[in-house]
Design a protein around this motif. Structure first.
Motif, PDB file in Angstrom:
ATOM      1  N   VAL A  66       0.864  -1.184   0.000  1.00 45.43           N
ATOM      2  CA  VAL A  66       0.000   0.000   0.000  1.00 45.43           C
ATOM      3  C   VAL A  66       0.901   1.236   0.000  1.00 45.43           C
ATOM      4  O   VAL A  66       2.088   1.146   0.351  1.00 45.43           O
ATOM      5  N   PRO A  67       0.397   2.390  -0.397  1.00 42.96           N
ATOM      6  CA  PRO A  67       1.235   3.600  -0.386  1.00 42.96           C
ATOM      7  C   PRO A  67       1.842   3.837   0.995  1.00 42.96           C
ATOM      8  O   PRO A  67       1.191   3.646   2.028  1.00 42.96           O
ATOM      9  N   ASP A  68       3.099   4.244   1.012  1.00 50.32           N
ATOM     10  CA  ASP A  68       3.829   4.387   2.277  1.00 50.32           C
ATOM     11  C   ASP A  68       3.121   5.301   3.269  1.00 50.32           C
ATOM     12  O   ASP A  68       3.118   5.031   4.476  1.00 50.32           O
ATOM     13  N   ASP A  69       2.507   6.379   2.780  1.00 50.16           N
ATOM     14  CA  ASP A  69       1.884   7.333   3.690  1.00 50.16           C
ATOM     15  C   ASP A  69       0.577   6.815   4.292  1.00 50.16           C
ATOM     16  O   ASP A  69       0.027   7.427   5.209  1.00 50.16           O
ATOM     17  N   LEU A  70       0.092   5.672   3.788  1.00 41.97           N
ATOM     18  CA  LEU A  70      -1.150   5.096   4.309  1.00 41.97           C
ATOM     19  C   LEU A  70      -0.929   3.800   5.073  1.00 41.97           C
ATOM     20  O   LEU A  70      -1.881   3.237   5.627  1.00 41.97           O
ATOM     21  N   ALA A  71       0.312   3.339   5.123  1.00 42.24           N
ATOM     22  CA  ALA A  71       0.598   2.029   5.715  1.00 42.24           C
ATOM     23  C   ALA A  71       0.201   1.963   7.181  1.00 42.24           C
ATOM     24  O   ALA A  71      -0.428   0.998   7.631  1.00 42.24           O
ATOM     25  N   ALA A  80     -10.640   5.092  11.760  1.00 45.55           N
ATOM     26  CA  ALA A  80     -10.636   6.543  11.952  1.00 45.55           C
ATOM     27  C   ALA A  80      -9.611   7.251  11.062  1.00 45.55           C
ATOM     28  O   ALA A  80      -9.931   8.241  10.391  1.00 45.55           O
ATOM     29  N   ARG A  81      -8.377   6.759  11.051  1.00 44.40           N
ATOM     30  CA  ARG A  81      -7.353   7.466  10.268  1.00 44.40           C
ATOM     31  C   ARG A  81      -7.594   7.343   8.770  1.00 44.40           C
ATOM     32  O   ARG A  81      -7.350   8.297   8.008  1.00 44.40           O
ATOM     33  N   LEU A  82      -8.094   6.196   8.316  1.00 47.76           N
ATOM     34  CA  LEU A  82      -8.411   6.069   6.893  1.00 47.76           C
ATOM     35  C   LEU A  82      -9.584   6.955   6.516  1.00 47.76           C
ATOM     36  O   LEU A  82      -9.623   7.514   5.418  1.00 47.76           O
ATOM     37  N   MET A  83     -10.544   7.116   7.422  1.00 43.28           N
ATOM     38  CA  MET A  83     -11.665   8.003   7.143  1.00 43.28           C
ATOM     39  C   MET A  83     -11.219   9.454   6.989  1.00 43.28           C
ATOM     40  O   MET A  83     -11.815  10.225   6.242  1.00 43.28           O
ATOM     41  N   LEU A  93      -5.600   4.669  -2.891  1.00 40.46           N
ATOM     42  CA  LEU A  93      -5.611   3.360  -2.242  1.00 40.46           C
ATOM     43  C   LEU A  93      -6.589   2.431  -2.956  1.00 40.46           C
ATOM     44  O   LEU A  93      -6.300   1.240  -3.137  1.00 40.46           O
ATOM     45  N   ARG A  94      -7.711   2.969  -3.362  1.00 44.19           N
ATOM     46  CA  ARG A  94      -8.694   2.158  -4.095  1.00 44.19           C
ATOM     47  C   ARG A  94      -8.081   1.591  -5.375  1.00 44.19           C
ATOM     48  O   ARG A  94      -8.287   0.409  -5.701  1.00 44.19           O
TER      49      ARG A  94
END
Length: 433
Positions: A66-71, A80-83, A93-94
């Protein structure tokens, strides 16, 4: 706006090597909703529904996929953080998830990260800080109002302001958690004084839920043109109601104990990106209706602010299940039966400077119809208890009895697009304690 960008993830011809996803009613590869799940014997983690499987996002993050900033957000035990991420990052990410689940060459690498959905427990996606229930289903407002005010069912403010009230977030539960029949103070018509007893008029309410992503600072309203940027996703919502308790308590301040005992939501967060192909025009207001005030008016919202979603409600009784009878459909109708859009709900909620927070949940209020087949509650279907419904088992119902089970489902569809769904919003009624 970012949720209008259609890309390869929406291609109706795109398939997945997860065979069950292809043609799946709810979770084909064109959907990819987020949720919180627990594999057997393990702690909660974030997953993505794909067919009859759940893809483990923490495992993907650990594999560097997954992208590093979203890992780190993908490794959380809450959404919560993904929202809270920007819509552009959520869309990125999708695309990663869609490519991994589409490319046959990645199957050997990704398949061990899948879990059988039926073997997992689903949870609330995140801790819900605040819950607000709106009343934007104008046909429900008309149908209910007509029972009490036949000549003037709508109150004077209805067509000027999105009506809402603050509900109770602590009693919201995911699909599958039973509802204990509440006790409350109610005044039977033949009684001189109220009694405290289990509700005799337990009802469901057909709603959609709106998850807040990025919030706003206290004192800073959300412009209607920016409202969509604050929405993280959608779910189904059943805001159970004790109608007899409600009828006794709601004046002068509105519903309280008649509503706060339990609300049920579907556990999957269907993203705005997944719903992009199903955006439709908000229905024109009838001639003579007032136009929204400027802070609630936006040309793009009028053109694309409604959802091409069809909602359904199903009932099964204990006797029906014992006899092997399938659930009975009570109603079906479109989500376009809302008088106000979800963007107008968000803009109005924050218009006085109220600070919305990540993980807040907004309910649309009961989505009903002008015709019986689309009524969104038993209060409407039974005309306040005056007209019992006949069921395939030979039973009748005016309101819900112990052992009854309500299931809400919904699908988003459009010509030339793959249909997607929301999963079930289901609960069974247990006796009062």
């Amino acid at each position: 706006m970012t949720w209008w960008i259609l890309d390869e993830t929406h291609d109706p011809a795109r398939t997945s090597w997860v065979e069950s996803a292809n043609g799946h009613r709810d979770f084909p590869i064109q959907n990819l909703p987020f949720g919180l799940f627990s594999p057997a014997g393990r702690s909660p983690r974030i997953g993505v529904a794909i067919g009859d499987r759940i893809l483990d996002l923490a495992a993907l993050a650990d594999a560097g996929l997954v992208p590093d900033d979203l890992a780190d957000a993908c490794r959380d035990d809450t959404l919560a953080r993904l929202m809270a991420i920007a819509p552009q990052r959520r869309a990125a990410l999708r695309r990663v998830l869609s490519d991994l689940l589409h490319d046959d060459n990645r199957r050997g690498e990704i398949e061990p990260m899948l879990h059988v959905a039926q073997a997992c427990e689903l949870h609330l996606p995140t801790r819900i800080g605040d819950y607000t229930d709106f009343y934007v289903g104008i046909h429900h407002a008309n149908n209910i109002g007509r029972q009490f005010r036949p000549d003037n069912p709508l109150l004077p403010n209805y067509k000027h302001v999105p009506i809402g009230y603050h509900g109770r977030s602590s009693s919201i539960r995911p699909s599958g958690v039973p509802v204990v029949r509440p006790r409350g103070q109610r005044k039977p018509p033949e009684a001189d004084a109220p009694v405290f007893a289990p509700t005799a008029r337990l009802d469901y309410e057909l709603e959609m839920g709106v998850w807040i992503g990025t919030g706003n600072e206290l004192g800073s309203p959300v412009p209607i043109a920016d409202a969509a940027q604050h929405i993280a996703g959608f779910c189904l919502l059943n805001d159970w109601s004790a109608r007899d308790v409600q009828g006794w308590e709601y004046q002068p301040l509105g519903p309280f104990l008649s509503k706060n005992f339990h609300s049920t939501i579907s556990p999957w967060v269907v993203t705005p990106e997944a719903l992009a192909p199903f955006r439709v025009a908000q229905p024109e207001r009838p001639e003579g209706d007032p136009q929204p005030l400027p802070y609630l008016s936006d040309a793009d919202d009028r053109a694309h602010g409604a959802l091409g979603v069809t909602l359904e409600v199903w009932l099964s009784t204990q006797a029906m299940r014992d006899a092997g009878l399938p659930p009975h459909r009570l109603s079906t109708g479109p989500a376009t039966n809302m008088y106000w859009t979800v963007n107008q709900m968000v803009a109005h909620h924050a218009s006085n400077g109220c600070n919305l927070n990540t993980g807040d949940l907004l309910g649309t209020g009961t989505i009903s119809a002008p015709v019986r087949e689309g009524y969104g509650s038993l209060m409407e279907l039974s005309e306040g208890g005056k007209s019992p419904l006949s069921l395939p088992s030979g039973e009748t119902r005016t309101f819900l009895e112990d052992g009854d089970e309500i299931v809400i489902t919904a699908t988003a569809s459009a010509p030339g697009r793959a249909t997607i769904g929301f999963g079930e919003c289901q609960a069974r009624i247990l006796p009062a304690r």
